[in-house]
Design an enzyme around this catalytic site. Structure first.
Site, PDB file in Angstrom:
ATOM      1  N   GLU A 120       0.519  -1.478  -0.200  1.00 20.39           N
ATOM      2  CA  GLU A 120       0.279  -0.011   0.073  1.00 20.39           C
ATOM      3  C   GLU A 120       0.789   1.599  -0.168  1.00 20.39           C
ATOM      4  O   GLU A 120       2.111   1.170   0.962  1.00 20.39           O
ATOM      5  CB  GLU A 120      -0.764   0.503   1.492  1.00 20.39           C
ATOM      6  CG  GLU A 120      -2.688  -0.953   1.155  1.00 20.39           C
ATOM      7  CD  GLU A 120      -1.994  -1.986   1.509  1.00 20.39           C
ATOM      8  OE1 GLU A 120      -0.573  -2.554   2.580  1.00 20.39           O
ATOM      9  OE2 GLU A 120      -2.715  -3.086   1.004  1.00 20.39           O
ATOM     10  N   TYR A 132       7.805   2.203  -7.337  1.00 23.69           N
ATOM     11  CA  TYR A 132       7.451   1.055  -7.844  1.00 23.69           C
ATOM     12  C   TYR A 132       7.100   0.722  -9.042  1.00 23.69           C
ATOM     13  O   TYR A 132       7.118  -1.185  -9.448  1.00 23.69           O
ATOM     14  CB  TYR A 132       5.908   0.612  -6.704  1.00 23.69           C
ATOM     15  CG  TYR A 132       6.237   0.642  -5.634  1.00 23.69           C
ATOM     16  CD1 TYR A 132       7.405   1.297  -5.196  1.00 23.69           C
ATOM     17  CD2 TYR A 132       5.141   1.983  -4.092  1.00 23.69           C
ATOM     18  CE1 TYR A 132       7.131   0.909  -3.269  1.00 23.69           C
ATOM     19  CE2 TYR A 132       5.740   2.088  -2.979  1.00 23.69           C
ATOM     20  CZ  TYR A 132       7.018   1.835  -2.524  1.00 23.69           C
ATOM     21  OH  TYR A 132       6.751   1.586  -1.161  1.00 23.69           O
TER      22      TYR A 132
HETATM   23  C1  LIG Z   1      10.408   6.407  -2.110  1.00 24.20           C
HETATM   24  C2  LIG Z   1      12.063   6.198  -1.911  1.00 24.20           C
HETATM   25  C3  LIG Z   1      12.315   5.120  -0.754  1.00 24.20           C
HETATM   26  C4  LIG Z   1      12.969   6.287  -3.776  1.00 24.20           C
HETATM   27  O1  LIG Z   1      14.746   6.263  -2.784  1.00 24.20           O
HETATM   28  P1  LIG Z   1      15.460   6.511  -3.791  1.00 24.20           P
HETATM   29  O2  LIG Z   1      16.548   5.874  -3.552  1.00 24.20           O
HETATM   30  O3  LIG Z   1      15.442   8.402  -3.586  1.00 24.20           O
HETATM   31  O4  LIG Z   1      14.421   5.995  -5.577  1.00 24.20           O
HETATM   32  P2  LIG Z   1      15.873   6.078  -6.638  1.00 24.20           P
HETATM   33  O5  LIG Z   1      16.834   6.794  -6.653  1.00 24.20           O
HETATM   34  O6  LIG Z   1      16.054   4.398  -6.896  1.00 24.20           O
HETATM   35  O7  LIG Z   1      14.602   5.897  -7.753  1.00 24.20           O
HETATM   36  C5  LIG Z   1      14.177   5.327  -8.578  1.00 24.20           C
HETATM   37  C6  LIG Z   1      13.198   5.468  -9.338  1.00 24.20           C
HETATM   38  O8  LIG Z   1      12.304   6.084  -8.530  1.00 24.20           O
HETATM   39  C7  LIG Z   1      11.247   7.306  -8.994  1.00 24.20           C
HETATM   40  N1  LIG Z   1      11.683   8.474  -7.994  1.00 24.20           N
HETATM   41  C8  LIG Z   1      12.352   8.690  -6.664  1.00 24.20           C
HETATM   42  N2  LIG Z   1      11.852   9.630  -5.885  1.00 24.20           N
HETATM   43  C9  LIG Z   1      10.775  10.802  -6.911  1.00 24.20           C
HETATM   44  C10 LIG Z   1      11.014  11.440  -6.809  1.00 24.20           C
HETATM   45  N3  LIG Z   1      11.468  11.984  -5.724  1.00 24.20           N
HETATM   46  N4  LIG Z   1      10.047  12.016  -7.572  1.00 24.20           N
HETATM   47  C11 LIG Z   1       9.877  11.575  -8.977  1.00 24.20           C
HETATM   48  N5  LIG Z   1      10.182   9.777  -8.386  1.00 24.20           N
HETATM   49  C12 LIG Z   1      10.465   9.156  -8.506  1.00 24.20           C
HETATM   50  C13 LIG Z   1      12.233   7.048 -10.012  1.00 24.20           C
HETATM   51  O9  LIG Z   1      11.366   6.867 -11.317  1.00 24.20           O
HETATM   52  C14 LIG Z   1      13.199   6.645  -9.848  1.00 24.20           C
HETATM   53  O10 LIG Z   1      13.944   6.497 -11.457  1.00 24.20           O
HETATM   54  P3  LIG Z   1      14.831   7.244 -11.774  1.00 24.20           P
HETATM   55  O11 LIG Z   1      15.849   8.726 -10.529  1.00 24.20           O
HETATM   56  O12 LIG Z   1      15.688   6.742 -12.827  1.00 24.20           O
HETATM   57  O13 LIG Z   1      14.089   8.942 -12.421  1.00 24.20           O
HETATM   58  C15 LIG Z   1      12.499   7.722  -0.849  1.00 24.20           C
HETATM   59  O14 LIG Z   1      11.934   9.235  -1.579  1.00 24.20           O
HETATM   60  C16 LIG Z   1      12.696   8.125   0.427  1.00 24.20           C
HETATM   61  O15 LIG Z   1      12.993   6.880   1.577  1.00 24.20           O
HETATM   62  N6  LIG Z   1      11.071   8.289   0.424  1.00 24.20           N
HETATM   63  C17 LIG Z   1      10.538   8.650   2.109  1.00 24.20           C
HETATM   64  C18 LIG Z   1      10.014   8.054   2.996  1.00 24.20           C
HETATM   65  C19 LIG Z   1       9.331   6.717   1.547  1.00 24.20           C
HETATM   66  O16 LIG Z   1       7.663   7.708   1.350  1.00 24.20           O
HETATM   67  N7  LIG Z   1       8.979   5.672   1.122  1.00 24.20           N
HETATM   68  C20 LIG Z   1       7.462   4.914   0.335  1.00 24.20           C
HETATM   69  C21 LIG Z   1       6.545   4.605   1.446  1.00 24.20           C
HETATM   70  S1  LIG Z   1       6.812   2.979   2.558  1.00 24.20           S
END
Ligand SMILES: CC(C)(COP(=O)(O)OP(=O)(O)OC[C@H]1O[C@@H](n2cnc3c(N)ncnc32)[C@H](O)[C@@H]1OP(=O)(O)O)[C@@H](O)C(=O)NCCC(=O)NCCS
Length: 160
Positions: A120, A132
């Protein structure tokens, strides 16, 4: 039910200068600290610690030089993987760490014969939804007022 083992307790997988491995007890404080910094509504320390006691629960981390850069909490229930919580250190975002960590988890789940992954996510969490989708999840439903603050959740699923 016996604990399903996707990762060996002492296994450390090298990926692009980081290690992916099951969280060690002494890393719990780092995971709690990251949880508190990553979320507006973080899980309580008790809730995270309780996951460690559950046979079906695992905390997988991505770390560098013993610093936890990100983690995922997942449940393994028969042939289903349920992703409950994912976070990457704010200073290390957008470098592909969440993709690496979840990609490893999903690959392993598939190789171990699991059939489905579900999660979710808040409808407002665009970053996570994009992440995702990039990993093959598709939205299959909406749970209204799923979160304590009243926000709806998208239900996303990926089959293997
Ligand atoms: C969501 C989260 C885990 C992503 O972590 P991350 O290591 O920065 O993500 P990645 O670098 O592996 O990104 C992979 C892809 O996700 C998407 N993505 C990640 N961050 C994004 C952003 N800020 N805006 C849009 N797309 C994003 C993109 O498609 C990205 O690919 P790209 O960089 O080639 O465009 C991080 O932002 C986070 O910790 N957020 C707070 C906690 C949270 O909301 N967790 C998820 C809910 S349980």
């Amino acid at each position: 039910m016996s604990r399903p083992q996707l990762f060996h307790p002492h296994e450390r997988i090298p990926r692009e200068g980081y290690w992916i491995h099951l969280m060690r007890r002494e890393q719990l404080d780092q995971v709690l600290d990251l949880e508190a910094r990553a979320f507006e509504h973080p899980w309580s320390p008790e809730l995270v610690a309780r996951e460690l006691e559950q046979d079906h629960s695992m905390i997988l981390v991505i770390s560098s030089e013993d610093r936890v850069a990100g983690f995922v909490i997942a449940w393994l229930v028969v042939d289903e993987l349920h992703i409950l919580n994912v976070a990457v250190d704010p200073s290390l975002r957008r470098r592909g760490l969440a993709r690496l960590l979840l990609g490893e988890l999903l690959d392993r789940a598939q190789r171990c014969g699991m059939s489905l992954a579900t999660l979710e996510v808040r409808v407002s969490n665009e970053a996570a939804i994009r992440l995702y989708e990039g990993l093959g999840f598709r939205t299959i439903g909406l749970r209204r007022r799923y979160y304590a603050d009243g926000e709806d959740a998208l239900v996303m699923q990926r089959t293997f």
